[in-house]
Design a protein around this motif. Structure first.
Motif, mmCIF file in Angstrom:
data_model
loop_
_atom_site.group_PDB
_atom_site.id
_atom_site.type_symbol
_atom_site.label_atom_id
_atom_site.label_comp_id
_atom_site.label_asym_id
_atom_site.label_seq_id
_atom_site.Cartn_x
_atom_site.Cartn_y
_atom_site.Cartn_z
ATOM 1 N N SER A 75 0.832 -1.199 0.000
ATOM 2 C CA SER A 75 0.000 0.000 0.000
ATOM 3 C C SER A 75 0.868 1.251 0.000
ATOM 4 N N ILE A 76 0.278 2.330 -0.479
ATOM 5 C CA ILE A 76 0.943 3.627 -0.516
ATOM 6 C C ILE A 76 0.194 4.523 0.467
ATOM 7 N N PRO A 77 0.760 4.746 1.660
ATOM 8 C CA PRO A 77 0.061 5.576 2.652
ATOM 9 C C PRO A 77 -0.173 6.982 2.119
ATOM 10 N N LEU A 78 -1.407 7.454 2.254
ATOM 11 C CA LEU A 78 -1.761 8.779 1.765
ATOM 12 C C LEU A 78 -1.686 9.841 2.859
ATOM 13 N N PRO A 83 -1.577 2.985 7.576
ATOM 14 C CA PRO A 83 -0.490 2.012 7.703
ATOM 15 C C PRO A 83 0.033 1.594 6.327
ATOM 16 N N THR A 84 1.171 0.957 6.329
ATOM 17 C CA THR A 84 1.680 0.311 5.126
ATOM 18 C C THR A 84 1.330 -1.167 5.239
ATOM 19 N N THR A 85 0.610 -1.673 4.250
ATOM 20 C CA THR A 85 0.221 -3.083 4.261
ATOM 21 C C THR A 85 0.862 -3.797 3.085
ATOM 22 N N VAL A 86 1.085 -5.083 3.275
ATOM 23 C CA VAL A 86 1.625 -5.927 2.216
ATOM 24 C C VAL A 86 0.677 -7.117 2.075
ATOM 25 N N ILE A 87 0.211 -7.339 0.846
ATOM 26 C CA ILE A 87 -0.748 -8.410 0.549
ATOM 27 C C ILE A 87 -0.214 -9.228 -0.631
ATOM 28 N N ASP A 88 -0.195 -10.543 -0.484
ATOM 29 C CA ASP A 88 0.149 -11.425 -1.597
ATOM 30 C C ASP A 88 -1.124 -11.874 -2.286
ATOM 31 N N VAL A 89 -1.142 -11.743 -3.607
ATOM 32 C CA VAL A 89 -2.311 -12.119 -4.407
ATOM 33 C C VAL A 89 -1.919 -13.192 -5.406
ATOM 34 N N ALA A 99 -6.226 -13.614 -1.849
ATOM 35 C CA ALA A 99 -5.280 -12.681 -1.247
ATOM 36 C C ALA A 99 -4.970 -13.079 0.190
ATOM 37 N N ASN A 100 -3.689 -13.000 0.552
ATOM 38 C CA ASN A 100 -3.229 -13.320 1.896
ATOM 39 C C ASN A 100 -2.475 -12.141 2.495
ATOM 40 N N ALA A 101 -2.710 -11.910 3.782
ATOM 41 C CA ALA A 101 -2.014 -10.847 4.496
ATOM 42 C C ALA A 101 -0.577 -11.259 4.748
ATOM 43 N N VAL A 102 0.342 -10.312 4.557
ATOM 44 C CA VAL A 102 1.749 -10.549 4.850
ATOM 45 C C VAL A 102 2.188 -9.674 6.018
ATOM 46 N N ALA A 103 1.893 -8.360 5.940
ATOM 47 C CA ALA A 103 2.364 -7.454 6.990
ATOM 48 C C ALA A 103 1.532 -6.184 7.028
ATOM 49 N N CYS A 104 1.559 -5.548 8.197
ATOM 50 C CA CYS A 104 0.955 -4.230 8.392
ATOM 51 C C CYS A 104 1.807 -3.500 9.422
ATOM 52 N N THR A 105 2.277 -2.297 9.051
ATOM 53 C CA THR A 105 3.093 -1.513 9.967
ATOM 54 C C THR A 105 2.735 -0.039 9.843
ATOM 55 N N PRO A 106 2.885 0.749 10.877
ATOM 56 C CA PRO A 106 3.147 0.344 12.262
ATOM 57 C C PRO A 106 1.904 -0.273 12.889
ATOM 58 N N GLU A 107 2.110 -1.166 13.809
ATOM 59 C CA GLU A 107 1.020 -1.931 14.420
ATOM 60 C C GLU A 107 -0.082 -1.039 14.993
ATOM 61 N N ALA A 108 0.281 0.115 15.516
ATOM 62 C CA ALA A 108 -0.702 1.017 16.127
ATOM 63 C C ALA A 108 -1.748 1.511 15.129
ATOM 64 N N PHE A 113 -6.953 -3.502 9.402
ATOM 65 C CA PHE A 113 -6.273 -4.675 8.843
ATOM 66 C C PHE A 113 -6.497 -5.893 9.750
ATOM 67 N N ASN A 114 -6.340 -5.693 11.063
ATOM 68 C CA ASN A 114 -6.533 -6.783 12.018
ATOM 69 C C ASN A 114 -7.996 -7.202 12.104
ATOM 70 N N MET A 115 -8.933 -6.261 11.882
ATOM 71 C CA MET A 115 -10.356 -6.575 11.907
ATOM 72 C C MET A 115 -10.716 -7.553 10.779
ATOM 73 N N ILE A 116 -10.077 -7.405 9.623
ATOM 74 C CA ILE A 116 -10.320 -8.330 8.512
ATOM 75 C C ILE A 116 -9.953 -9.735 8.945
ATOM 76 N N GLU A 117 -8.811 -9.871 9.597
ATOM 77 C CA GLU A 117 -8.368 -11.173 10.100
ATOM 78 C C GLU A 117 -9.389 -11.773 11.052
ATOM 79 N N GLU A 118 -9.880 -10.966 11.967
ATOM 80 C CA GLU A 118 -10.818 -11.446 12.982
ATOM 81 C C GLU A 118 -12.185 -11.779 12.395
#
Length: 130
Positions: A75-78, A83-89, A99-108, A113-118
């Protein structure tokens, strides 16, 4: 001003890439988290995710490189609140992706992003609708 810049980026990506569309995955995709417009030019991918809810409308802009039928989008933070997210498609066909989640930073900043997981779990599926 930020909305104007985002609108300009969206129009540039959608109309300039559509005019020169060459990718088999170009188009509008429906997913459980919103609509995604994906465009390819010489193996480079641009994606815009639109999430519309009762109280919000969110845009996320991402870029990636297509290798075979797989791509890693970053992702390109605007704003400083994005956050900056990384997704593998993996494009399973010309009209289905996973699509699978790889990373999201900063965690705060990764609440959504975490809500999608839940709520949905990864991977999520996408289907081309146009």
């Amino acid at each position: 001003m930020k909305k104007f810049i985002l609108f300009f980026i969206l129009m540039f990506v959608v109309f300039s890439n559509t005019a020169f569309a060459e990718g088999e995955y170009d188009g509008i995709w429906n997913t459980p988290i919103g609509f995604i417009s994906i465009h390819e030019n010489n193996g480079m991918l641009g994606a815009i995710l639109l999430q519309v809810g009762n109280d919000m409308t969110l845009w996320t802009v991402s870029a990636g490189v297509l290798e075979g039928n797989e791509a890693r989008f970053r992702s390109i933070p605007l704003t400083s609140k994005d956050p900056t997210t990384v997704i593998d498609v993996t494009f399973e066909s010309e009209d289905i992706f996973s699509a699978n989640a790889v990373a999201c930073t900063p965690e705060a900043l990764c609440e959504e992003f975490n809500m999608i997981e839940e709520q949905l779990g990864w991977p999520i599926q996408g289907e081309k609708i146009w």
